[in-house]
Structures are given as C-alpha cells and as structure tokens.
Enzyme design. Structure first.
Site, PDB file in Angstrom:
ATOM      1  N   SER A 127       0.833  -1.207   0.000  1.00  0.00           N
ATOM      2  CA  SER A 127       0.000   0.000   0.000  1.00  0.00           C
ATOM      3  C   SER A 127       0.866   1.255   0.000  1.00  0.00           C
ATOM      4  CB  SER A 127      -0.862  -0.035   1.266  1.00  0.00           C
ATOM      5  OG  SER A 127      -1.488   1.194   1.479  1.00  0.00           O
ATOM      6  N   TYR A 152      -2.267  -1.385  11.064  1.00  0.00           N
ATOM      7  CA  TYR A 152      -2.501  -1.869   9.696  1.00  0.00           C
ATOM      8  C   TYR A 152      -1.314  -1.514   8.803  1.00  0.00           C
ATOM      9  CZ  TYR A 152      -3.948  -1.906   4.853  1.00  0.00           C
ATOM     10  OH  TYR A 152      -3.965  -2.117   3.494  1.00  0.00           O
ATOM     11  N   LYS A 156       1.842  -3.845   6.727  1.00  0.00           N
ATOM     12  CA  LYS A 156       2.313  -3.810   5.333  1.00  0.00           C
ATOM     13  C   LYS A 156       3.827  -3.625   5.291  1.00  0.00           C
ATOM     14  CE  LYS A 156      -1.641  -4.538   3.501  1.00  0.00           C
ATOM     15  NZ  LYS A 156      -1.947  -5.858   2.948  1.00  0.00           N
TER      16      LYS A 156
HETATM   17  P1  NAD Z   1     -11.272  -6.913   1.149  1.00  0.00           P
HETATM   18  O1  NAD Z   1     -11.515  -6.887   2.611  1.00  0.00           O
HETATM   19  O2  NAD Z   1     -12.389  -6.609   0.238  1.00  0.00           O
HETATM   20  O3  NAD Z   1     -10.655  -8.325   0.724  1.00  0.00           O
HETATM   21  C1  NAD Z   1      -9.851  -9.094   1.596  1.00  0.00           C
HETATM   22  C2  NAD Z   1     -10.460 -10.499   1.612  1.00  0.00           C
HETATM   23  O4  NAD Z   1      -9.621 -11.315   2.446  1.00  0.00           O
HETATM   24  C3  NAD Z   1     -11.862 -10.552   2.177  1.00  0.00           C
HETATM   25  O5  NAD Z   1     -12.689 -11.277   1.291  1.00  0.00           O
HETATM   26  C4  NAD Z   1     -11.707 -11.288   3.511  1.00  0.00           C
HETATM   27  O6  NAD Z   1     -12.851 -12.068   3.809  1.00  0.00           O
HETATM   28  C5  NAD Z   1     -10.481 -12.115   3.255  1.00  0.00           C
HETATM   29  N1  NAD Z   1      -9.672 -12.468   4.430  1.00  0.00           N
HETATM   30  C6  NAD Z   1      -9.199 -11.655   5.396  1.00  0.00           C
HETATM   31  N2  NAD Z   1      -8.455 -12.342   6.265  1.00  0.00           N
HETATM   32  C7  NAD Z   1      -8.446 -13.638   5.832  1.00  0.00           C
HETATM   33  C8  NAD Z   1      -7.838 -14.834   6.290  1.00  0.00           C
HETATM   34  N3  NAD Z   1      -7.102 -14.864   7.403  1.00  0.00           N
HETATM   35  N4  NAD Z   1      -8.033 -15.969   5.590  1.00  0.00           N
HETATM   36  C9  NAD Z   1      -8.796 -15.972   4.460  1.00  0.00           C
HETATM   37  N5  NAD Z   1      -9.394 -14.879   3.993  1.00  0.00           N
HETATM   38  C10 NAD Z   1      -9.213 -13.713   4.657  1.00  0.00           C
HETATM   39  O7  NAD Z   1     -10.031  -5.911   0.884  1.00  0.00           O
HETATM   40  P2  NAD Z   1      -9.470  -5.334  -0.504  1.00  0.00           P
HETATM   41  O8  NAD Z   1      -9.786  -3.892  -0.547  1.00  0.00           O
HETATM   42  O9  NAD Z   1      -9.829  -6.220  -1.615  1.00  0.00           O
HETATM   43  O10 NAD Z   1      -7.923  -5.444  -0.206  1.00  0.00           O
HETATM   44  C11 NAD Z   1      -7.155  -6.552  -0.638  1.00  0.00           C
HETATM   45  C12 NAD Z   1      -5.716  -6.363  -0.193  1.00  0.00           C
HETATM   46  O11 NAD Z   1      -5.213  -5.137  -0.726  1.00  0.00           O
HETATM   47  C13 NAD Z   1      -5.540  -6.275   1.317  1.00  0.00           C
HETATM   48  O12 NAD Z   1      -4.343  -6.931   1.638  1.00  0.00           O
HETATM   49  C14 NAD Z   1      -5.406  -4.794   1.563  1.00  0.00           C
HETATM   50  O13 NAD Z   1      -4.658  -4.520   2.714  1.00  0.00           O
HETATM   51  C15 NAD Z   1      -4.668  -4.351   0.316  1.00  0.00           C
HETATM   52  N6  NAD Z   1      -4.866  -2.935  -0.020  1.00  0.00           N
HETATM   53  C16 NAD Z   1      -6.142  -2.455  -0.171  1.00  0.00           C
HETATM   54  C17 NAD Z   1      -6.317  -1.115  -0.477  1.00  0.00           C
HETATM   55  C18 NAD Z   1      -7.704  -0.537  -0.597  1.00  0.00           C
HETATM   56  O14 NAD Z   1      -7.839   0.691  -0.495  1.00  0.00           O
HETATM   57  N7  NAD Z   1      -8.739  -1.327  -0.820  1.00  0.00           N
HETATM   58  C19 NAD Z   1      -5.213  -0.280  -0.648  1.00  0.00           C
HETATM   59  C20 NAD Z   1      -3.928  -0.820  -0.504  1.00  0.00           C
HETATM   60  C21 NAD Z   1      -3.767  -2.159  -0.192  1.00  0.00           C
HETATM   61  C1  WQD Z   2      -9.499   9.523   0.880  1.00  0.00           C
HETATM   62  C2  WQD Z   2      -9.701  11.001   1.127  1.00  0.00           C
HETATM   63  C3  WQD Z   2     -10.259  11.596   3.390  1.00  0.00           C
HETATM   64  C4  WQD Z   2     -14.145   9.679   3.559  1.00  0.00           C
HETATM   65  C5  WQD Z   2      -7.035   4.573   3.147  1.00  0.00           C
HETATM   66  C6  WQD Z   2      -5.986   3.897   3.977  1.00  0.00           C
HETATM   67  C7  WQD Z   2      -4.822   3.498   3.114  1.00  0.00           C
HETATM   68  C8  WQD Z   2      -5.274   2.693   1.907  1.00  0.00           C
HETATM   69  C9  WQD Z   2      -6.415   3.330   1.198  1.00  0.00           C
HETATM   70  C10 WQD Z   2      -5.065   0.361   2.334  1.00  0.00           C
HETATM   71  C11 WQD Z   2      -9.070  11.484   2.431  1.00  0.00           C
HETATM   72  C12 WQD Z   2     -11.386  11.933   2.450  1.00  0.00           C
HETATM   73  C13 WQD Z   2     -12.917  10.138   3.112  1.00  0.00           C
HETATM   74  C14 WQD Z   2     -15.164  10.621   3.838  1.00  0.00           C
HETATM   75  C15 WQD Z   2     -13.691  12.394   3.162  1.00  0.00           C
HETATM   76  N1  WQD Z   2      -5.742   1.399   2.259  1.00  0.00           N
HETATM   77  N2  WQD Z   2     -12.690  11.474   2.926  1.00  0.00           N
HETATM   78  N3  WQD Z   2     -14.897  11.949   3.611  1.00  0.00           N
HETATM   79  O1  WQD Z   2      -7.348   7.706   3.751  1.00  0.00           O
HETATM   80  O2  WQD Z   2      -6.389   7.860   1.400  1.00  0.00           O
HETATM   81  O3  WQD Z   2      -6.460   5.706   2.535  1.00  0.00           O
HETATM   82  O4  WQD Z   2      -7.449   3.673   2.116  1.00  0.00           O
HETATM   83  O5  WQD Z   2      -3.872   0.190   2.303  1.00  0.00           O
HETATM   84  O6  WQD Z   2      -3.958   2.767   3.924  1.00  0.00           O
HETATM   85  O7  WQD Z   2      -5.551   4.812   4.973  1.00  0.00           O
HETATM   86  O8  WQD Z   2      -8.583   6.713   1.762  1.00  0.00           O
HETATM   87  O9  WQD Z   2     -10.901   6.741   0.986  1.00  0.00           O
HETATM   88  O10 WQD Z   2     -10.444   6.842   3.470  1.00  0.00           O
HETATM   89  O11 WQD Z   2      -9.919   8.804   2.046  1.00  0.00           O
HETATM   90  O12 WQD Z   2     -13.484  13.595   3.005  1.00  0.00           O
HETATM   91  O13 WQD Z   2     -16.280  10.297   4.266  1.00  0.00           O
HETATM   92  O14 WQD Z   2     -11.101  11.253   1.254  1.00  0.00           O
HETATM   93  O15 WQD Z   2     -10.088  12.606   4.345  1.00  0.00           O
HETATM   94  O16 WQD Z   2      -8.545  12.751   2.218  1.00  0.00           O
HETATM   95  P1  WQD Z   2      -7.165   7.100   2.425  1.00  0.00           P
HETATM   96  P2  WQD Z   2     -10.046   7.203   2.090  1.00  0.00           P
END
Ligand code: NAD
Ligand code: WQD
Length: 344
Positions: A127, A152, A156
């Site tokens: 991330s 969290y 990572k």
């Molecule tokens: P998500 O929660 O939709 O998907 C994660 C899935 O993993 C879920 O279906 C959950 O049920 C499953 N899961 C969690 N723990 C588990 C375990 N121990 N065993 C089996 N299944 C398990 O999340 P996402 O948004 O699809 O994110 C996927 C990956 O990408 C995560 O590692 C997250 O940290 C990373 N990531 C997400 C974002 C984002 O903004 N969505 C940004 C950066 C990184």
């Molecule tokens: C985006 C912008 C908020 C909600 C998070 C995690 C990061 C990564 C992605 C996994 C910010 C603003 C949001 C609302 C708002 N995940 N906002 N009103 O904070 O960039 O990142 O998700 O790795 O680790 O921290 O994403 O979508 O929460 O916010 O104004 O109701 O939108 O302040 O500026 P963020 P977000």
C-alpha cells in the site's frame, strides 16, 4: 494450459476483480477466503462475467492445516496472490493483535507453503500507506518509508520486510510487492464491486451511498490543507486497471525470462486528484448530486500523495488508463446494482 494460481482473499474487492482478469487470461484459479469481509455471492458475479466458476475453499489462511489440505486437493499451484488481510486502519488501532496476527500469520503460512510446494511466485498487496506523508510528490518506489501511523500500515511494512528477508535467504521463489494507491470503482459489468461492511470509511463508497440516499450527506474532511482547493489529494486508481497488473506480475514471475527475485512497483495513475475534484467527477459523469458539507480534518489523514508509476509503466508494460469519469460511473452502476438486488 496455464498453471493454477491461488488467490487468497479472492472474494474480496480487489481479489474478485483480479480473479476475473486471471480467468480471462486463461489461468485456472483457486480462491481461499474465510468470508470475514466478503460473501459467496461474489462467486456468482465472477462466473457471470467470465463463464467460469473459480474453485473456492472457505478457510482461514492463518490455519496452516487448511492450507496443507488445499495444496493436496489442488495440485500444481505455481503462483500465489495474497490479498487476504484485515484492512481497516481505525479498527487496527483498536485491535492491533487481530491485525498483526491475521496479516502476518497469513503471510508466513503462505511463505512456508511456497517453499514446500514448489510455488514459483508471490504477489503481495502492499500500500502507498508505507510512504506516510511524503516530503515530495509524486512518490517513486525509492521514496523513503515513513514510520507507520497504524498497526494496519505497520503490517504492510513488516510484510514487505519479511518477504525481502525470506527471498534474501535464498528461498526458491520470487516475489513482486505491489503498492496500491487508492483503488476505486467496479467492474464495468456491475457484477462485482466493493461491498463495505457498515458505514463506509473510504471516500468512494461514502459518495455512492450518499448519492443513493443511504447516507444523508458526505462529510469532506478538511478544506484548509496546503492544496489548490484545500482538500486532500490522492491517486485514485481504477480497480480493473489495478487487477490487470497482477496478471502481468504473475506472468513475469512464472515466465522463463530472468527477472530479479524481488521487485516493488507503485500502482497508481500518476495524477493527484483532490477530494472535491473527485466529487465533481462523480456528479458530472453520473448526473447525480452528492450532498456534502465541509467538516474538520480527519485525524491521521495524509495531506497529499500520488504515485510516480514510471517503473510499472516501463518494466511491466502496464498503465492505469481508465478515465476517472468512467471509473466513477462504474462505482455508481455497482451501487445501483446493489439496490436492485436489495442488498442496500
Ligand atoms: P477486502 O476486505 O475486500 O478483501 C480481503 C479479503 O480477504 C476478504 O474477502 C476477507 O474475507 C479475506 N480475508 C481476510 N483475512 C483472511 C484470512 N485470514 N483468511 C482468508 N481470507 C481472509 O479488501 P481489498 O480492498 O480487496 O484489499 C485486498 C488487499 O489489498 C488487502 O491486503 C489490503 O490490505 C490491500 N490494499 C487495499 C487497499 C484498498 O484501499 N482497498 C489499498 C492498498 C492495499
Ligand atoms: C481519501 C480522502 C479523506 C471519507 C485509506 C488507507 C490506506 C489505503 C487506502 C489500504 C481522504 C477523504 C474520506 C469521507 C472524506 N488502504 N474522505 N470523507 O485515507 O487515502 O487511505 O485507504 O492500504 O492505507 O488509509 O482513503 O478513501 O479513506 O480517504 O473527506 O467520508 O477522502 O479525508 O482525504 P485514504 P479514504
């Protein structure tokens, strides 16, 4: 026949879109998911889009016996994409042990199985959170990592270090660490998308739920940042563009070409977009109004961060090129589909 790929967390948001792209590229997929943040109906969506129902194992990746059984039942897995993790930043501050245990034990179990089962490559979901508040934008992969501000985020950073140490120790496999910026939108078919649990913490699901009338109004957290319109800036990347990078990463590690044993790529568009610009894009592209008010800053928010995606563009030959308006329309179509299905 392409080799089988294990997708952990494959019924989740990014995982499900990646399974679609893998299947469309000809990879047989087996998903392991404990359904802690997703549901089985996602398999129907994947099947509708691709015509193929992926193999599915409902189990927890922290359970090594379950993983052993999975590898016995599904021989020939050559690549793993590890999405399975807990991902709510706020919850991780309240329940750090849950986050360290789930995210790190999952990873270590997978690494252990890879050595035993002759798996050739691991794609890891990292991330942009690892960069914290960067001193300069856009950030490259060499931008210094900042101290994590949540358990969290720390999982990572630690996961990246664990994988690096294991590869350096001479493990017989490769790994690609993908640092996602802000994944948004849904599959253009509206068969799969993001399904947040409870009140959304992330911006786009909050926007679409407000537009649908599920939430009264969106709170914009701060308009006094040092940015042109005062709201925060992010790099919003279309989830299907993001998913495609995983297929390229798998092909790269499983192919015959010499590549480094460990590589890191930023996955972003390279464009910084403010919160207010994103709301505009949604309203313009869908014609639907989003009532919003400006409120105080959200604690812990980064002011601005966006990617320099040159390395992924040049080395992987990958580019995020879906226009933001199309992405916003896809998010809205998915929200409308959830309404049709009576989900919310
Ligand atoms: P998500 O929660 O939709 O998907 C994660 C899935 O993993 C879920 O279906 C959950 O049920 C499953 N899961 C969690 N723990 C588990 C375990 N121990 N065993 C089996 N299944 C398990 O999340 P996402 O948004 O699809 O994110 C996927 C990956 O990408 C995560 O590692 C997250 O940290 C990373 N990531 C997400 C974002 C984002 O903004 N969505 C940004 C950066 C990184
Ligand atoms: C985006 C912008 C908020 C909600 C998070 C995690 C990061 C990564 C992605 C996994 C910010 C603003 C949001 C609302 C708002 N995940 N906002 N009103 O904070 O960039 O990142 O998700 O790795 O680790 O921290 O994403 O979508 O929460 O916010 O104004 O109701 O939108 O302040 O500026 P963020 P977000």
């Amino acid at each position: 026949m392409k080799p089988r790929i294990l997708v952990t967390g494959g019924t989740g948001y990014i995982g499900s879109h990646t399974v679609v792209e893998l299947q469309q590229a000809g990879y047989p997929v087996v998903i392991i998911d404990n359904l802690s943040n997703s549901n089985r109906a996602v398999l129907d969506g994947i099947e509708k889009i691709t015509g193929i129902r992926p193999d599915f194992v409902e189990a927890d990746c922290t359970d090594i016996e379950a993983l052993k059984k999975l590898f016995a039942d599904y021989p020939g897995i050559k690549g793993i994409i590890n999405f399975a993790a807990s991902k709510a930043v706020g919850e991780s501050i309240e329940k750090p042990i849950l986050y360290y245990r789930n995210n790190l034990n999952t990873l270590m179990n997978l690494l252990e199985m890879m050595g035993k089962e002759e798996v050739k490559g691991l794609v890891f979901s990292s991330s942009c959170t690892v960069y914290g508040e960067p001193d300069h934008n856009p950030v490259t992969e060499d931008t210094p990592i900042k101290a994590a501000t949540s358990p969290y985020g720390n999982t990572k950073q630690i996961s990246e270090e664990i994988i690096t140490d294991v590869i350096r120790s001479g493990a017989p496999f490769k790994s690609i660490l993908l640092r996602y910026f802000n994944p948004v939108g849904a599959h253009p078919s509206a068969e799969i998308g993001e399904l947040p649990n409870g009140v959304p913490q992330n911006l786009v699901p909050y926007i679409t739920q407000t537009a649908m009338g599920i939430r009264k109004e969106l709170s914009v957290f701060g308009n006094d940042y040092n940015t042109p319109d005062g709201s925060c800036i992010r790099d919003f990347i279309n989830v299907v563009d993001l998913a495609k990078a995983h297929v390229i990463a798998i092909a790269r590690m499983l192919g015959d070409t010499e590549t480094p044993a460990i590589e890191i790529f930023n996955l972003g568009t390279g464009n910084g977009v403010s919160v207010l610009e994103l709301i505009d894009s949604f309203q313009r592209s869908t014609g639907v109004k989003v009532p919003y008010k400006i409120v105080g800053r959200r604690s812990g928010d980064i002011e601005k961060v966006w990617a320099n995606p040159d390395r992924a563009n040049n080395v992987l030959g990958w580019k995020a090129d879906t226009p933001l308006d199309d992405t916003m329309r896809s998010a809205w179509a998915w929200q409308c589909r959830l309404r049709e299905r009576g989900v919310m």
